[in-house]
Scaffold this active site. Structure first.
Site, PDB file in Angstrom:
ATOM      1  N   ASP A 157       5.238  -0.316   2.622  1.00 20.61           N
ATOM      2  CA  ASP A 157       6.468  -0.145   3.415  1.00 20.61           C
ATOM      3  C   ASP A 157       6.965   1.298   3.575  1.00 20.61           C
ATOM      4  O   ASP A 157       8.168   1.567   3.412  1.00 20.61           O
ATOM      5  CB  ASP A 157       7.595  -1.010   2.826  1.00 20.61           C
ATOM      6  CG  ASP A 157       7.270  -2.495   2.868  1.00 20.61           C
ATOM      7  OD1 ASP A 157       6.192  -2.866   3.359  1.00 20.61           O
ATOM      8  OD2 ASP A 157       8.111  -3.294   2.396  1.00 20.61           O
ATOM      9  N   LYS A 160       4.468  -8.035   6.949  1.00 18.81           N
ATOM     10  CA  LYS A 160       4.987  -9.084   6.060  1.00 18.81           C
ATOM     11  C   LYS A 160       6.471  -9.317   6.324  1.00 18.81           C
ATOM     12  O   LYS A 160       7.131  -8.463   6.901  1.00 18.81           O
ATOM     13  CB  LYS A 160       4.761  -8.713   4.597  1.00 18.81           C
ATOM     14  CG  LYS A 160       5.548  -7.491   4.175  1.00 18.81           C
ATOM     15  CD  LYS A 160       5.316  -7.169   2.725  1.00 18.81           C
ATOM     16  CE  LYS A 160       6.129  -5.965   2.312  1.00 18.81           C
ATOM     17  NZ  LYS A 160       7.587  -6.129   2.450  1.00 18.81           N
ATOM     18  N   CYS A 219       9.755  -4.310  -3.185  1.00 13.56           N
ATOM     19  CA  CYS A 219       8.435  -4.667  -2.642  1.00 13.56           C
ATOM     20  C   CYS A 219       7.276  -4.122  -3.470  1.00 13.56           C
ATOM     21  O   CYS A 219       6.253  -4.785  -3.621  1.00 13.56           O
ATOM     22  CB  CYS A 219       8.330  -4.225  -1.186  1.00 13.56           C
ATOM     23  SG  CYS A 219       9.402  -5.232  -0.129  1.00 13.56           S
TER      24      CYS A 219
END
Ligand code: VGL
Ligand code: ZN
Length: 297
Positions: free
Chosen positions: A41, A166, A214
């Site tokens: 990310d 995702k 994450c």
């Protein structure tokens, strides 16, 4: 540090016999070190100065990540993108305090929007309402296709083999790059575990944003899937530094009881050294950036 020390017990990795030996045919007893790097990310919305969910120092870790990407030993380099629809369940703007699901402090707040970072909501498994968990709500972020969802331009995407999206299902939160937290049944699976197994990956290095969400979830699932798992400390930043410190402490305690668990290591440590058999040059290891790093290493 030679490659052999990255593999053989007493190894820094506690590689298990089964994974150490490629003995599928019962013949070849060859050590395996097939590392993958997961870059989690590294998107505009998670970075200063304009990200809607900016993590302090988030952009500053990119030079180190780009350096890690140059390891000649990596068999797979995967980047993930948080990739939400506008009606995603994790956005505070999609919840109201009047919702019985939304925890709140004050009666006068009923009917007002839930508060990002503060309010929580209970998410139910869409296939099995009896399975549920409570999770934090966020400002809208990483809306699929929006500028905030773009990978930051400083990241060397030319080195990335595969980009995974995702969090695309509006009904579930998905911090992990592998799957959502529901188990009976699982709601969404990115296919990452299969991808790693297909590439015969043995070790997974996790970096990126955010450490306490994450990155951490991804590392826990990588470990659960049977990979030796390492988080490179200086190549991640947390939403909440305090919470991240707590997570790390719990891990140390687990180690003391003999659990192996996920390792949180420095870029200067042996585990990262294993990725660079020819040595990691000071220039290559540059971790300069906006803030933080200097005092950290
Ligand atoms: C993340 C909060 C919400 C992360 C994603 O990438 O850590 N955090 N969505
Ligand atoms: Zn998200």
């Amino acid at each position: 540090m030679g490659l052999l020390e990255c593999l053989m017990p007493p190894s820094i990795f506690n590689v298990s016999q089964t994974r150490l030996l490629d003995n599928e045919q019962g013949a070849q007893l060859e050590p395996q070190f097939r590392p993958a790097l997961l870059v989690v990310d590294m998107q505009e919305d998670f970075c200063p100065p304009n990200g809607s969910l900016a993590v302090a120092g988030g952009r500053s870790i990119t030079p180190l990540i780009n350096t890690l990407l140059t390891s000649p030993l990596l068999v797979l380099r995967v980047a993930t993108k948080d990739w939400h629809p506008p009606n995603h369940i994790s956005f505070a703007s999609n919840h109201q305090h009047s919702s019985p699901e939304t925890s709140t402090c004050c009666p006068e707040s009923i009917g007002t929007p839930a508060i990002p970072f503060v309010s929580t909501t209970t998410i139910h498994n869409p296939h099995n309402p009896s399975e549920s968990y409570t999770t934090r709500l966020w400002p809208p972020h990483c809306i699929a296709g929006s500028p905030g969802a773009a990978l930051i331009p400083e990241l060397d995407v030319s080195k990335i083999d595969k980009i995974l999206e995702k969090g695309t299902d509006p009904r579930v939160e998905m911090y992990s790059a592998f799957y959502d937290p529901f188990v009976s049944p699982r709601v969404s699976d990115s296919g990452l575990a299969d991808m790693l197994r297909e590439a015969k990956v043995t070790h997974v290095y996790v970096v990126g944003l955010a450490a306490d969400y994450c990155v951490w979830s991804t590392a826990m699932d990588a470990h659960k899937e049977g990979f030796e798992t390492v988080v490179v400390e200086e190549a991640t930043r947390a939403v909440d530094e305090e919470a991240w410190r707590g997570v790390k402490e719990r891990l140390v305690a687990e180690g003391k009881e003999g659990g192996i668990g996920v390792k949180v290591v420095s870029w200067q440590g042996e585990e990262v050294g294993c990725l660079f058999p020819g040595g990691l040059t000071p220039k290559g290891a540059s971790v300069g950036g906006e803030d933080v790093v200097e005092e950290k290493i």
